[in-house]
Design a protein around this motif. Structure first.
Motif, short mmCIF file in Angstrom:
data_model
loop_
_atom_site.label_atom_id
_atom_site.label_comp_id
_atom_site.label_asym_id
_atom_site.label_seq_id
_atom_site.Cartn_x
_atom_site.Cartn_y
_atom_site.Cartn_z
N THR A 222 0.79 -1.28 0.13
CA THR A 222 0.04 0.19 -0.06
C THR A 222 0.76 1.18 0.10
N MET A 223 2.07 1.45 0.61
CA MET A 223 2.83 2.48 0.54
C MET A 223 3.58 2.69 -0.95
N SER A 224 3.97 3.78 -1.23
CA SER A 224 4.42 3.78 -2.48
C SER A 224 5.73 4.25 -2.59
N MET A 225 5.56 5.67 -3.29
CA MET A 225 6.96 6.14 -3.34
C MET A 225 7.72 6.82 -2.25
N GLY A 230 -1.06 5.08 1.40
CA GLY A 230 -1.93 4.07 1.61
C GLY A 230 -2.87 4.20 2.88
N ILE A 231 -2.80 3.59 3.77
CA ILE A 231 -3.84 3.36 4.67
C ILE A 231 -3.15 4.55 5.79
N MET A 233 -2.26 6.60 9.27
CA MET A 233 -1.11 5.99 10.25
C MET A 233 -1.37 6.91 11.60
N GLY A 234 -0.42 6.83 12.49
CA GLY A 234 -0.14 7.40 13.75
C GLY A 234 -0.35 8.94 13.38
N THR A 235 0.21 9.43 12.57
CA THR A 235 0.39 11.10 12.61
C THR A 235 0.53 11.37 10.94
N ARG A 236 0.40 10.09 10.23
CA ARG A 236 0.33 10.50 8.67
C ARG A 236 -0.87 10.31 7.96
N SER A 237 -1.06 10.96 6.86
CA SER A 237 -2.30 11.09 6.36
C SER A 237 -2.82 9.64 5.56
N GLY A 238 -1.79 9.12 5.13
CA GLY A 238 -2.01 7.89 4.01
C GLY A 238 -2.46 8.56 2.92
N SER A 239 -3.21 7.84 1.94
CA SER A 239 -3.49 8.41 0.60
C SER A 239 -4.35 9.14 0.64
N ILE A 240 -4.15 10.28 -0.32
CA ILE A 240 -4.94 11.86 -0.23
C ILE A 240 -5.00 12.18 -1.74
N ASP A 241 -6.09 12.83 -1.94
CA ASP A 241 -6.07 13.39 -3.30
C ASP A 241 -4.94 14.51 -3.59
N PRO A 242 -4.19 13.99 -4.64
CA PRO A 242 -3.12 15.31 -5.12
C PRO A 242 -3.55 16.60 -5.01
N GLN A 303 -10.34 -1.58 3.13
CA GLN A 303 -10.48 -1.32 1.80
C GLN A 303 -9.22 -1.42 1.08
N HIS A 304 -8.12 -1.10 1.85
CA HIS A 304 -6.88 -1.51 0.89
C HIS A 304 -6.51 -2.89 1.13
N ALA A 305 -6.98 -3.56 2.27
CA ALA A 305 -6.70 -5.12 2.05
C ALA A 305 -7.43 -5.58 0.99
N ALA A 306 -8.50 -5.19 0.62
CA ALA A 306 -9.17 -5.69 -0.48
C ALA A 306 -8.69 -5.50 -1.80
#
Length: 370
Positions: A222-225, A230-231, A233-242, A303-306
């Motif tokens: 799920t993580m990328s560059m 991705g999903i 996290m504790g303080t990170r947004s995960g996926s977000i519309d660019p 959702q990401h697991a799917a």
């Protein structure tokens, strides 16, 4: 005199270490600093088997946490000769797909990757620089979180961007590879039927991601560059519309550094709850926003697991690991409950051991170099 391997594993809010006997890989000493940036505490298991814990100053950062660890080790190092210091390095880019002995050229290449992992890479490399304090003659070995995902198909590793942009290294790399490699090896040993099948592994902690393992090999993650995707996290947004990032930059005029701070340090569970990135604290809270943050985390993880299941053509098991995955049963149940539509699959909890995996990788590298 005992030859040892000192393994350092720097996370976004933690610093773990283990000292292994070089030949047998028996653990001589271990410990971790947790709560960096909040309520830092150093816990360790000493060579005589006793445990110790110490509260550290509230302003403890990764550098001062490393100093505290090295001071502790120095106080109990009476008959050890460090054969190598082994470092977790989050981003290896396209060049580093297996462990390497760090040279000045390697270090320069890793420094160039700091913009791709600003929350981790500087701390990883600072550990390499500071390790000379403990064992100036010992080689430094870098083990990479991205390496386990290096074999991804281009359909998985590519972004839908113009080729001239993709050719500049803008692609999906994936992270937490040391953890996923360990889980794959445990499955091969203890659950060979699942190892040969389709497994979603959730490394859920302050940093969190999922990996699709087919026949023990990473086929998607799920993580990328960067370790931001991705999903949540504790303080990170995960996926977000660019486009939301562009809006913050251009229309809200927040500035690049402010937006980076928002996405890496003020979002995720902390941003959603408005109170904390500590799952235990959120589970104890009766604040509706705490419940909302946890429900959001469970929904997005499912959702990401799917998505991972699609990449493998199904799912035979879901393995939980990491701090949240191993210890927060309510969160596990909320995720699995949302995946019931996929049909029957096994659920396992397997503790990760990135440090032992790194020691094994370093041992093999030193044998080849001898």
């Amino acid at each position: 005199m005992i030859d040892t391997l000192l393994v350092l594993n720097t996370g976004s809010s933690s610093l773990k270490f283990q000292i292994f006997e070089d030949r047998t890989l028996n653990v001589l000493m271990s410990g971790k600093v947790t709560g960096i940036g909040d309520t830092p505490r150093l816990r360790a298991k000493l060579p005589d088997g006793r445990g110790t814990q110490t509260s550290l100053p509230a302003n403890t950062n990764h550098n001062s946490a490393l100093s505290a660890v090295m001071d502790l080790i120095a106080g109990y190092d009476h008959a050890w000769r460090t054969a190598a210091i082994v470092h977790r390095v989050v981003h290896g880019g396209e060049a580093f797909i297996e462990p390497v002995i760090v040279t000045p050229d390697v270090m320069r290449s890793l420094e160039a990757l700091i913009p791709l992992a600003p929350l981790h890479q500087p701390h990883n490399l600072a550990g390499i620089t500071a390790s000379a304090r403990l064992a100036s003659g010992a080689p430094d070995i870098a083990c990479f979180d991205t390496a386990f995902h290096a074999g991804h198909d281009k359909l998985i590793s590519s972004f839908a961007l113009p080729r001239e942009i993709r050719d500049k290294g803008i692609r999906r790399y994936g992270f937490h590879g040391l953890s996923y490699d360990w889980i794959s090896q445990v499955l091969a040993k203890d659950h060979p039927d699942l190892h040969a099948g389709r497994v979603v592994v959730g490394h859920l902690g302050n940093g969190a991601s999922l990996c699709a393992l087919r026949n023990g090999i990473s086929v998607d993650t799920t993580m990328s560059m960067t370790a931001l995707d991705g999903i949540p996290m504790g303080t990170r947004s995960g996926s977000i519309d660019p486009g939301a990032v562009l809006y913050m930059l251009h229309d809200l005029d927040l500035g690049v550094e402010t937006v980076q701070d928002i996405l890496y340090e003020r979002s995720g569970l902390k941003g959603l709850s408005g109170m904390s990135n500590d799952v235990e604290a959120l589970l104890r809270s009766d604040d509706p926003q705490a419940a909302f943050a946890l429900e959001y985390f469970a929904l997005k993880t499912a959702q990401h697991a799917a998505m991972m299941a699609v990449s493998m053509g199904g799912i035979d098991a879901f393995v939980f690991t990491g701090g949240i995955g191993e210890h927060a049963a309510a969160v596990r149940e909320a995720i699995i409950g949302r995946l019931a539509f996929l049909g029957a699959f096994k659920t396992l909890v397997i503790p990760t051991n990135e440090e032992r995996l790194m020691a094994t990788q370093a041992q093999k590298l030193l044998c080849r170099a001898a």
